[in-house]
Design a protein around this motif. Structure first.
Motif, PDB file in Angstrom:
ATOM      1  N   ALA A  79       0.831  -1.198   0.000  1.00  0.00           N
ATOM      2  CA  ALA A  79       0.000   0.000   0.000  1.00  0.00           C
ATOM      3  C   ALA A  79       0.868   1.251   0.000  1.00  0.00           C
ATOM      4  CB  ALA A  79      -0.902  -0.002   1.231  1.00  0.00           C
ATOM      5  N   TRP A  80       0.346   2.290  -0.644  1.00  0.00           N
ATOM      6  CA  TRP A  80       1.039   3.574  -0.654  1.00  0.00           C
ATOM      7  C   TRP A  80       1.025   4.145   0.753  1.00  0.00           C
ATOM      8  CZ3 TRP A  80      -0.398   8.598   0.579  1.00  0.00           C
ATOM      9  CH2 TRP A  80       0.463   9.609   0.147  1.00  0.00           C
ATOM     10  N   SER A  81       2.078   4.854   1.100  1.00  0.00           N
ATOM     11  CA  SER A  81       2.165   5.568   2.371  1.00  0.00           C
ATOM     12  C   SER A  81       2.633   6.986   2.069  1.00  0.00           C
ATOM     13  CB  SER A  81       3.182   4.869   3.291  1.00  0.00           C
ATOM     14  OG  SER A  81       3.553   5.723   4.354  1.00  0.00           O
ATOM     15  N   SER A  82       2.215   7.919   2.902  1.00  0.00           N
ATOM     16  CA  SER A  82       2.702   9.296   2.717  1.00  0.00           C
ATOM     17  C   SER A  82       4.226   9.350   2.877  1.00  0.00           C
ATOM     18  CB  SER A  82       1.999  10.260   3.679  1.00  0.00           C
ATOM     19  OG  SER A  82       2.080   9.797   5.007  1.00  0.00           O
ATOM     20  N   ASP A  83       4.816   8.335   3.477  1.00  0.00           N
ATOM     21  CA  ASP A  83       6.282   8.254   3.545  1.00  0.00           C
ATOM     22  C   ASP A  83       6.897   7.986   2.170  1.00  0.00           C
ATOM     23  OD1 ASP A  83       6.232   8.727   6.247  1.00  0.00           O
ATOM     24  OD2 ASP A  83       6.476   6.624   6.811  1.00  0.00           O
ATOM     25  N   ASP A  84       6.093   7.596   1.187  1.00  0.00           N
ATOM     26  CA  ASP A  84       6.603   7.356  -0.168  1.00  0.00           C
ATOM     27  C   ASP A  84       6.859   8.662  -0.932  1.00  0.00           C
ATOM     28  OD1 ASP A  84       6.514   4.611   0.222  1.00  0.00           O
ATOM     29  OD2 ASP A  84       4.480   4.437  -0.584  1.00  0.00           O
ATOM     30  N   ILE A  85       6.358   9.774  -0.414  1.00  0.00           N
ATOM     31  CA  ILE A  85       6.639  11.068  -1.055  1.00  0.00           C
ATOM     32  C   ILE A  85       8.125  11.366  -0.887  1.00  0.00           C
ATOM     33  CG2 ILE A  85       6.131  13.546  -1.052  1.00  0.00           C
ATOM     34  CD1 ILE A  85       3.367  12.865   0.110  1.00  0.00           C
ATOM     35  N   THR A  86       8.769  11.728  -1.980  1.00  0.00           N
ATOM     36  CA  THR A  86      10.209  11.997  -1.935  1.00  0.00           C
ATOM     37  C   THR A  86      10.494  13.293  -1.167  1.00  0.00           C
ATOM     38  OG1 THR A  86      10.196  13.306  -3.970  1.00  0.00           O
ATOM     39  CG2 THR A  86      10.522  10.894  -4.198  1.00  0.00           C
ATOM     40  N   ASP A  87      11.743  13.474  -0.789  1.00  0.00           N
ATOM     41  CA  ASP A  87      12.141  14.736  -0.145  1.00  0.00           C
ATOM     42  C   ASP A  87      11.859  15.916  -1.072  1.00  0.00           C
ATOM     43  OD1 ASP A  87      12.964  13.374   2.112  1.00  0.00           O
ATOM     44  OD2 ASP A  87      15.085  13.368   1.544  1.00  0.00           O
ATOM     45  N   ARG A  88      12.119  15.725  -2.366  1.00  0.00           N
ATOM     46  CA  ARG A  88      11.832  16.786  -3.347  1.00  0.00           C
ATOM     47  C   ARG A  88      10.339  17.074  -3.375  1.00  0.00           C
ATOM     48  NH1 ARG A  88      10.330  17.119  -8.756  1.00  0.00           N
ATOM     49  NH2 ARG A  88      11.196  18.913  -9.835  1.00  0.00           N
ATOM     50  N   GLY A  89       9.524  16.024  -3.322  1.00  0.00           N
ATOM     51  CA  GLY A  89       8.078  16.194  -3.312  1.00  0.00           C
ATOM     52  C   GLY A  89       7.608  16.957  -2.085  1.00  0.00           C
ATOM     53  N   ARG A  90       8.181  16.648  -0.937  1.00  0.00           N
ATOM     54  CA  ARG A  90       7.810  17.371   0.292  1.00  0.00           C
ATOM     55  C   ARG A  90       8.194  18.854   0.180  1.00  0.00           C
ATOM     56  NH1 ARG A  90       6.651  13.808   4.391  1.00  0.00           N
ATOM     57  NH2 ARG A  90       6.934  11.666   3.721  1.00  0.00           N
ATOM     58  N   TRP A  91       9.357  19.093  -0.386  1.00  0.00           N
ATOM     59  CA  TRP A  91       9.805  20.478  -0.573  1.00  0.00           C
ATOM     60  C   TRP A  91       8.860  21.213  -1.525  1.00  0.00           C
ATOM     61  CZ3 TRP A  91      11.509  23.224  -4.852  1.00  0.00           C
ATOM     62  CH2 TRP A  91      12.094  24.463  -4.571  1.00  0.00           C
ATOM     63  N   LEU A  92       8.474  20.554  -2.620  1.00  0.00           N
ATOM     64  CA  LEU A  92       7.575  21.185  -3.592  1.00  0.00           C
ATOM     65  C   LEU A  92       6.208  21.481  -2.978  1.00  0.00           C
ATOM     66  CD1 LEU A  92       8.483  19.158  -6.804  1.00  0.00           C
ATOM     67  CD2 LEU A  92       8.790  21.621  -6.460  1.00  0.00           C
TER      68      LEU A  92
END
Length: 182
Positions: free
Chosen positions: A99-112
């Motif tokens: 399952a997808w987790s919000s932890d799968d968002i990359t560091d770049r994605g979090r920054w964006l």
């Protein structure tokens, strides 16, 4: 006559084309999320795999949650990008596991997300064994993406999409989305 703006559709790719997988991966990684257009599907973590199977490009994506209404748009956008990259017979598969987790968002994605005024999710809680039941929601501090104030307040557990909450910051007065942890 073909316009320079129309998508370039190449002939059926050759299985022995050494650049096929690279072109397919680059094309798939360029597709953006329809609900968070500042993020690519790769930065959001829903793009799980791009591979060749018997000479055909197969892309695997995982929804942020079961029933996500954006999945059909993601699939259509992926197929269009792959067709433009010369992968006319590509397939897009959906996988629910892992399952997808919000932890799968990359560091770049979090920054964006933060750059666009959306509070990125905190690390998701990891549990093993029995799941404790509690009344009400545990609320973690969600800093304001505009001014950085630590004290913000949830206005609605559901924001502009089901995976976001709507919050407000008393310090700067901004109302903002927060991508929920899960």
């Amino acid at each position: 006559m073909r316009s320079s703006d129309s998508p370039r559709v190449l002939d059926r790719p050759r299985p022995d084309d050494p650049g096929l997988l690279t072109r397919a991966r680059t094309a798939a990684e360029s597709v953006t999320d329809p609900e968070l257009p500042m993020l690519s599907l790769a930065d959001l973590g829903v793009l799980r795999d791009v591979r060749l199977e018997e000479g055909h490009v197969v892309v695997t994506i995982t929804p942020t949650y079961t029933g996500c209404p954006a999945m059909e748009t993601m699939r259509a956008d992926l197929l269009l990008a792959l067709r433009r990259a010369g992968c006319a017979d590509a397939q897009v598969r959906t996988s629910l596991a892992p399952a997808w987790s919000s932890d799968d968002i990359t560091d770049r994605g979090r920054w964006l997300l933060a750059e666009h005024g959306i509070a990125p999710p905190a690390p998701a809680a990891r549990r093993t064994g029995p799941v404790p039941l509690t009344l009400g929601r545990a609320t973690a501090a969600v800093p304001c993406p505009r001014c950085g104030a630590e004290q913000t307040r949830e206005l609605s557990h559901f924001g502009s999409t089901a995976c976001k909450a709507l919050r407000t910051c008393p310090a700067c007065g901004e109302t903002f989305d927060h991508v929920k942890e899960h």
